[in-house]
Scaffold this motif. Structure first.
Motif, mmCIF file in Angstrom:
data_model
loop_
_atom_site.group_PDB
_atom_site.id
_atom_site.type_symbol
_atom_site.label_atom_id
_atom_site.label_comp_id
_atom_site.label_asym_id
_atom_site.label_seq_id
_atom_site.Cartn_x
_atom_site.Cartn_y
_atom_site.Cartn_z
ATOM 1 N N HIS A 6 0.824 -1.217 0.000
ATOM 2 C CA HIS A 6 0.000 0.000 0.000
ATOM 3 C C HIS A 6 0.854 1.262 0.000
ATOM 4 C CE1 HIS A 6 -4.118 -1.315 0.053
ATOM 5 N NE2 HIS A 6 -3.899 -2.148 1.056
ATOM 6 N N THR A 7 1.813 1.344 0.908
ATOM 7 C CA THR A 7 2.591 2.582 1.019
ATOM 8 C C THR A 7 3.544 2.774 -0.150
ATOM 9 O OG1 THR A 7 4.200 1.474 2.473
ATOM 10 C CG2 THR A 7 2.430 2.737 3.535
ATOM 11 N N GLY A 8 4.249 1.713 -0.546
ATOM 12 C CA GLY A 8 5.234 1.838 -1.613
ATOM 13 C C GLY A 8 4.613 2.115 -2.972
ATOM 14 N N ILE A 9 3.570 1.386 -3.302
ATOM 15 C CA ILE A 9 2.945 1.578 -4.614
ATOM 16 C C ILE A 9 2.177 2.895 -4.660
ATOM 17 C CG2 ILE A 9 1.301 0.614 -6.278
ATOM 18 C CD1 ILE A 9 2.205 -2.192 -5.291
ATOM 19 N N THR A 10 1.522 3.270 -3.573
ATOM 20 C CA THR A 10 0.850 4.576 -3.527
ATOM 21 C C THR A 10 1.864 5.701 -3.679
ATOM 22 O OG1 THR A 10 -0.948 3.716 -2.170
ATOM 23 C CG2 THR A 10 -0.620 6.102 -2.148
ATOM 24 N N TYR A 11 2.999 5.578 -2.985
ATOM 25 C CA TYR A 11 4.065 6.577 -3.142
ATOM 26 C C TYR A 11 4.465 6.696 -4.616
ATOM 27 C CZ TYR A 11 8.880 7.893 -3.872
ATOM 28 O OH TYR A 11 10.017 8.449 -4.404
ATOM 29 N N ALA A 12 4.698 5.551 -5.277
ATOM 30 C CA ALA A 12 5.145 5.567 -6.674
ATOM 31 C C ALA A 12 4.097 6.208 -7.587
ATOM 32 C CB ALA A 12 5.466 4.146 -7.140
ATOM 33 N N VAL A 13 2.818 5.913 -7.359
ATOM 34 C CA VAL A 13 1.750 6.488 -8.183
ATOM 35 C C VAL A 13 1.682 8.002 -7.984
ATOM 36 C CG1 VAL A 13 -0.768 6.595 -8.483
ATOM 37 C CG2 VAL A 13 0.374 4.374 -8.319
ATOM 38 N N VAL A 14 1.704 8.455 -6.732
ATOM 39 C CA VAL A 14 1.604 9.895 -6.443
ATOM 40 C C VAL A 14 2.840 10.627 -6.955
ATOM 41 C CG1 VAL A 14 1.487 11.614 -4.586
ATOM 42 C CG2 VAL A 14 0.028 9.584 -4.497
ATOM 43 N N ARG A 15 4.006 10.030 -6.766
ATOM 44 C CA ARG A 15 5.252 10.668 -7.239
ATOM 45 C C ARG A 15 5.250 10.776 -8.763
ATOM 46 N NH1 ARG A 15 8.976 14.338 -6.434
ATOM 47 N NH2 ARG A 15 11.081 13.656 -6.898
ATOM 48 N N THR A 16 4.807 9.738 -9.440
ATOM 49 C CA THR A 16 4.732 9.764 -10.900
ATOM 50 C C THR A 16 3.735 10.825 -11.360
ATOM 51 O OG1 THR A 16 5.317 7.420 -11.020
ATOM 52 C CG2 THR A 16 4.254 8.387 -12.960
ATOM 53 N N ALA A 17 2.566 10.880 -10.702
ATOM 54 C CA ALA A 17 1.565 11.898 -11.057
ATOM 55 C C ALA A 17 2.127 13.303 -10.825
ATOM 56 C CB ALA A 17 0.291 11.693 -10.248
ATOM 57 N N GLU A 18 2.836 13.489 -9.730
ATOM 58 C CA GLU A 18 3.446 14.787 -9.438
ATOM 59 C C GLU A 18 4.412 15.190 -10.548
ATOM 60 O OE1 GLU A 18 5.929 16.938 -5.837
ATOM 61 O OE2 GLU A 18 6.232 14.804 -6.184
ATOM 62 N N TYR A 34 4.697 13.831 1.659
ATOM 63 C CA TYR A 34 4.663 12.390 1.426
ATOM 64 C C TYR A 34 4.431 11.583 2.702
ATOM 65 C CZ TYR A 34 5.452 12.690 -3.518
ATOM 66 O OH TYR A 34 5.277 12.941 -4.860
ATOM 67 N N ARG A 35 4.617 12.196 3.837
ATOM 68 C CA ARG A 35 4.240 11.505 5.077
ATOM 69 C C ARG A 35 2.729 11.284 5.077
ATOM 70 N NH1 ARG A 35 6.642 15.784 9.116
ATOM 71 N NH2 ARG A 35 5.285 16.950 7.722
ATOM 72 N N LEU A 36 1.975 12.267 4.557
ATOM 73 C CA LEU A 36 0.522 12.126 4.453
ATOM 74 C C LEU A 36 0.129 11.138 3.363
ATOM 75 C CD1 LEU A 36 -0.572 15.839 4.969
ATOM 76 C CD2 LEU A 36 -0.639 13.959 6.622
ATOM 77 N N VAL A 37 0.950 11.028 2.331
ATOM 78 C CA VAL A 37 0.708 10.009 1.303
ATOM 79 C C VAL A 37 0.769 8.632 1.961
ATOM 80 C CG1 VAL A 37 1.655 8.898 -0.770
ATOM 81 C CG2 VAL A 37 1.554 11.402 -0.630
ATOM 82 N N PHE A 38 1.795 8.407 2.790
ATOM 83 C CA PHE A 38 1.951 7.112 3.460
ATOM 84 C C PHE A 38 0.804 6.839 4.428
ATOM 85 C CE2 PHE A 38 6.676 7.928 2.744
ATOM 86 C CZ PHE A 38 6.702 7.187 1.578
ATOM 87 N N ILE A 39 0.403 7.848 5.176
ATOM 88 C CA ILE A 39 -0.719 7.676 6.115
ATOM 89 C C ILE A 39 -2.010 7.412 5.347
ATOM 90 C CG2 ILE A 39 -2.171 8.828 7.838
ATOM 91 C CD1 ILE A 39 0.439 10.269 8.757
#
Length: 187
Positions: A6-18, A34-39
């Motif tokens: 959840h945290t790693g793939i969500t991070y990658a999706v949000v970072r790519t979108a950014e 990105y701390r809020l992305v992880f939460i």
């Protein structure tokens, strides 16, 4: 999917979108905490697992209840949008995006009674949760649908950690949640 997935793939999706949005000419780098992305990525589990597997164990035994609904993500998104428009504070919006991605990665469309709650009624599906933790651990070592996302998410998190360490930004990241890399690689 569990914590790393959840945290790693969500991070990658949000970072790519950014990065894609930044390349289109809009300056959003440095806005996302990105701390809020992880939460946000694990928020539905943070809320529902204790509620469904501990407090409502005898009646529901289900760790996918209120926070695993589209209604929860939509309300969080609307609150986040309000704060973004009024105060230019994207924090709750970031939580909403992470929470919504959690639903996608949990394949919640396969559980329409939960996803579209309360459209199909006010109750949630009941599940046997006596050996929930054991079932999760067993799937983690035997089921590719469980361990592959964990490996992929772990890879993205290790890549981020390596990049932060290499650029000596780990301490700053832990303080602010901001990624201030100058390159365009997926970090």
């Amino acid at each position: 999917m569990l914590l790393l997935g959840h945290t790693g793939i969500t991070y990658a999706v949000v970072r790519t979108a950014e990065k894609l949005i930044s390349h289109s000419g809009r300056k959003i780098s440095g806005l996302i905490d990105y701390r809020l992305v992880f939460i946000g990525a694990i928020l539905p589990d943070i809320l529902d697992k204790p509620l469904g597997h501990i407090f409502l164990k005898d009646t529901l035994g289900n760790g996918r209840i209120f926070a695993h609904t589209l209604l929860f993500s939509l309300l969080l998104f609307l609150i986040g949008l309000f704060y973004w428009v009024k105060a230019k504070r994207p924090g709750i919006l970031v939580l909403a995006i992470g929470s919504f991605l959690h639903l996608v990665f949990d394949s919640m469309w396969a559980l329409p009674k939960t996803l579209f709650w309360p459209a199909y009624g006010w109750s949630f599906p009941q599940m046997k949760s006596d050996d929930y933790l054991w079932q999760v651990l067993l799937r983690l070592v035997t089921d590719p649908y469980s361990y592959v996302p964990e490996l992929i998410g772990g890879f993205f998190l290790l890549t981020l950690l390596r990049e932060l360490s290499h650029k000596k930004q780990l301490k700053q990241f832990l303080k602010t949640g901001k990624l201030l890399f100058n390159n365009d690689t997926l970090s």
